[in-house]
Design a protein around this motif. Structure first.
Motif, mmCIF file in Angstrom:
data_model
loop_
_atom_site.group_PDB
_atom_site.id
_atom_site.type_symbol
_atom_site.label_atom_id
_atom_site.label_comp_id
_atom_site.label_asym_id
_atom_site.label_seq_id
_atom_site.Cartn_x
_atom_site.Cartn_y
_atom_site.Cartn_z
ATOM 1 N N GLU A 209 0.846 -1.191 0.000
ATOM 2 C CA GLU A 209 0.000 0.000 0.000
ATOM 3 C C GLU A 209 0.882 1.241 0.000
ATOM 4 O O GLU A 209 1.948 1.243 0.608
ATOM 5 C CB GLU A 209 -0.881 0.023 1.249
ATOM 6 C CG GLU A 209 -2.003 -0.985 1.192
ATOM 7 C CD GLU A 209 -2.659 -1.219 2.556
ATOM 8 O OE1 GLU A 209 -3.797 -1.696 2.574
ATOM 9 O OE2 GLU A 209 -2.024 -0.964 3.601
ATOM 10 N N GLU A 408 -4.493 5.330 3.135
ATOM 11 C CA GLU A 408 -4.105 4.577 1.938
ATOM 12 C C GLU A 408 -4.513 5.357 0.697
ATOM 13 O O GLU A 408 -5.685 5.643 0.510
ATOM 14 C CB GLU A 408 -4.802 3.207 1.957
ATOM 15 C CG GLU A 408 -4.514 2.387 0.724
ATOM 16 C CD GLU A 408 -5.450 1.199 0.575
ATOM 17 O OE1 GLU A 408 -5.814 0.577 1.591
ATOM 18 O OE2 GLU A 408 -5.815 0.915 -0.574
ATOM 19 N N HIS A 411 -2.773 1.055 -3.911
ATOM 20 C CA HIS A 411 -2.578 -0.330 -3.474
ATOM 21 C C HIS A 411 -2.214 -1.149 -4.704
ATOM 22 O O HIS A 411 -2.902 -1.077 -5.711
ATOM 23 C CB HIS A 411 -3.898 -0.824 -2.856
ATOM 24 C CG HIS A 411 -3.734 -2.013 -1.976
ATOM 25 N ND1 HIS A 411 -4.687 -2.418 -1.076
ATOM 26 C CD2 HIS A 411 -2.720 -2.897 -1.862
ATOM 27 C CE1 HIS A 411 -4.267 -3.495 -0.430
ATOM 28 N NE2 HIS A 411 -3.070 -3.810 -0.895
HETATM 29 MG MG MG Z 1 -6.506 -1.405 -0.319
#
Ligand code: MG
Ligand code: ATP
Length: 569
Positions: A209, A408, A411
């Motif tokens: 991530e 985040e 990813h």
């Molecule tokens: Mg994710």
């Protein structure tokens, strides 16, 4: 663009539910408006920022040879059934029926549809590798939409998918995406961490991530202070001092603990024998419908994602009070695994071989002492289940870990054959043998990137856009619009800067200078050129870079304004 006609409704007050800075400032600055929970309209300024972010992403993707697609957001159920995720996605998926009663959904992500295409179209190893991407709308019925556009139910994602004949091909595609992501986030002015991640509902072998360190995030990251180890606490590992236990002092013995139901209560009342690190904490979890006991050291917390990883469970939930009482004969606070033969027991590795421990007796108001894990809970399966905490040791270098909140923004996953196996997507290799296509998938949340930039770059007055993402590059303020010379000069500079190729916003509104300065700070365009009566009499204007205190007084000619705009301190 002239601000007198721009639709950018700025507000003095933030909406009452706005807490994180990006939410407050995007609404106050007139970039976004909420339509419903987790559903936002992008107003002209917001949309310009989004298009900038998209352009940065598109450029990096095109540079690595990825090809842009545009897939439908409306999907038939069959493509999701093929991979089992019609079930797995549960309530997060928006579902609907067409007029013929057929099940449809709105796409949460596009592994299924891209794999469907790959399956139909890619025939031979000669068709590979392929890297396909799109910048497109995703729908997720999030349980808790929050924080403005940080967690919404409809958002734009750049999602890319790689298709390769072998592992080496996947490794190369993954590495290309990783590098492109570094370039994207650098250009967007985001300081980021690349962290090891849990693959969750995506499946697959390896994933990372891209995280921005901010309290507005909902993830926790453990990062080593000495080396580059960093991981989401959903998977992070650490070393801790091994426990040294006394020798076994006989069989488990019941002792009364009325009213002591928490680890702290018990440790407080019996510091001699039941300090938190001498207790076994017993949790009850239902994994794919089957009840399990989950044991941890008293002072450790469970990482549910690790429990899921260790057991492969698709569905996981803590047990309900009634089912726990029925299974164990006691309430939480007095539970234990000693003598429990009818339920599987999983324990964190830090409990392996521990002696002289204390745990619940499965009788309200009683605990057991002299518990030896190996002897008294013999059927235990061990796995790494605990959440790491601040200052524990790095598994790579022994340095100390810091744990912080993070958001985040991207990813990347090595999916392997999880999806191609499910739909039977194969190609013929050089020897004419059918081989499953090896896949990767790579996502970036576009609104998240915009909001993350604000979380990192703002002050008490407003947004400080990184140059690359700003809705306009230069903000020209005509401070007194009723003054002929001020208006004329501001117009002249505006026209001139636009002709030079700059993106310029001209504040030509019939407003007080104070209002214009305030709005300019709030909107956060990187360079502000203030044309005011007093300075203009000396033949000059004031230029300030947003986020800096210094005001430069320069000659009011287009040439010197351009020179000052280009000159970066
Ligand atoms: Mg994710
Ligand atoms: P999260 O853990 O934050 O829910 P995720 O792991 O479900 O995200 P992915 O499926 O990996 O997200 O999606 C790729 C990217 O899409 C994320 O890195 C994030 O930037 C963005 N994203 C995911 N969910 C949302 C959302 N609800 N609102 C805005 N952006 C999102």
């Amino acid at each position: 663009m002239r601000q007198s006609i721009l639709f950018a409704p700025t507000l003095k007050e933030a909406p009452h539910d706005a807490v994180v800075p990006s939410h407050v400032l995007l609404v106050r600055g007139g970039f976004i408006r909420q339509i419903a929970a987790g559903i936002y309209a992008m107003l002209p300024l917001g949309w310009r920022v989004i298009r900038k972010v998209e352009a940065i992403i598109r450029r990096e993707m095109d540079e690595l040879g990825a090809q842009e697609f545009h897939l439908p957001a409306l999907h038939p159920r069959e493509v999701w059934d093929a991979t089992d995720r019609w079930e797995v996605m549960g309530d997060n998926m928006f579902r609907l029926k067409d007029r013929g009663g057929r099940d449809m959904c709105l796409g949460m992500t596009h592994e299924e549809v891209f794999t469907h295409l790959a399956n139909n179209e890619l025939r031979s190893y000669r068709d590979l590798p392929q890297v396909w991407y799109q910048i497109q709308t995703k729908f997720r019925d999030e349980p808790r939409p929050k924080s403005g556009v940080l967690r919404v139910r409809e958002f734009i994602m750049k999602d890319a998918y790689s298709f390769d004949i072998d592992r080496e091909g996947l490794d190369a595609a993954y590495e290309h995406q990783r590098k492109a992501y570094c370039g994207i986030f650098e250009r967007c002015g985001l300081k980021y961490y690349i962290v090891e991640a849990h693959s969750g509902a995506m499946g697959g072998s390896e994933s990372a991530e891209f995280m921005v360190r901010t309290d507005a995030g909902e993830d926790m990251v453990a990062a080593c202070r000495s080396c580059d180890y960093a991981a989401n606490t959903e998977t992070a590992r650490s070393r801790i001092e091994p426990a040294s236990d006394p020798e076994e002092a006989g069989a488990p013995e019941r002792f009364p603990t009325p009213g002591l139901v928490t680890i702290e209560d018990l440790a407080g009342a019996h510091p001699d024998k039941a300090s938190a690190d001498r207790q076994i904490k017993t949790l009850v979890y239902v994994l794919d419908g089957k009840m399990h006991l989950v044991l941890l050291r008293g002072d450790h917390e469970l990482a549910e994602s690790k429990l899921q990883g260790a057991t492969g469970a698709k569905d996981l939930r803590p047990g309900h009070a009634e089912e726990i009482r029925e299974a164990l004969g006691a309430d939480p606070g007095s539970l234990g695994a000693v003598g429990v033969d009818h339920l599987p027991v999983l324990a964190d590795t830090e409990l392996e071989g521990r002696r002289e421990m204390v745990t619940g007796a499965n009788e309200d108001g009683f605990h057991l002492e002299h518990v030896s894990v190996k002897r008294d809970i013999p059927r235990t399966r061990f796995a790494d289940l605990r959440t790491v905490t601040e200052n524990e040791q790095c598994v790579h270098c022994g340095g100390s870990l810091e744990v912080f909140r993070a958001l985040e923004v991207g990813h990347i996953f090595k999916l392997g054959t999880r999806y191609s196996d499910a739909v039977g997507a194969t190609v013929l290799d050089a020897a004419g043998k059918e081989e499953p296509i090896i896949m990767g998938s790579y996502g970036i949340g576009v609104e998240r990137v915009m909001a993350a930039a604000i979380e990192l770059h703002h002050d008490g007055d407003g947004i400080i856009w990184p140059d690359s993402m700003a809705p306009y590059q230069i903000h020209v303020l005509a401070l007194q619009t009723n003054d002929e010379s001020v208006r004329g000069k501001a117009e002249e500079l505006y026209e001139g800067l636009v002709a030079e190729g700059y993106e310029v916003l001209l504040d030509d509104r019939d407003e007080r200078a104070g209002v214009k300065f305030k709005d300019a700070d709030l909107i956060g365009i990187p360079v502000r050129v203030a044309v005011g009566k007093r300075r203009l009499q000396e033949g000059s204007v004031e230029i300030r870079r947003r986020g800096e205190d210094a005001v430069r007084v320069v000659d009011a000619s287009l040439q010197s304004v351009c020179a000052e705009v280009v000159a970066r301190p």
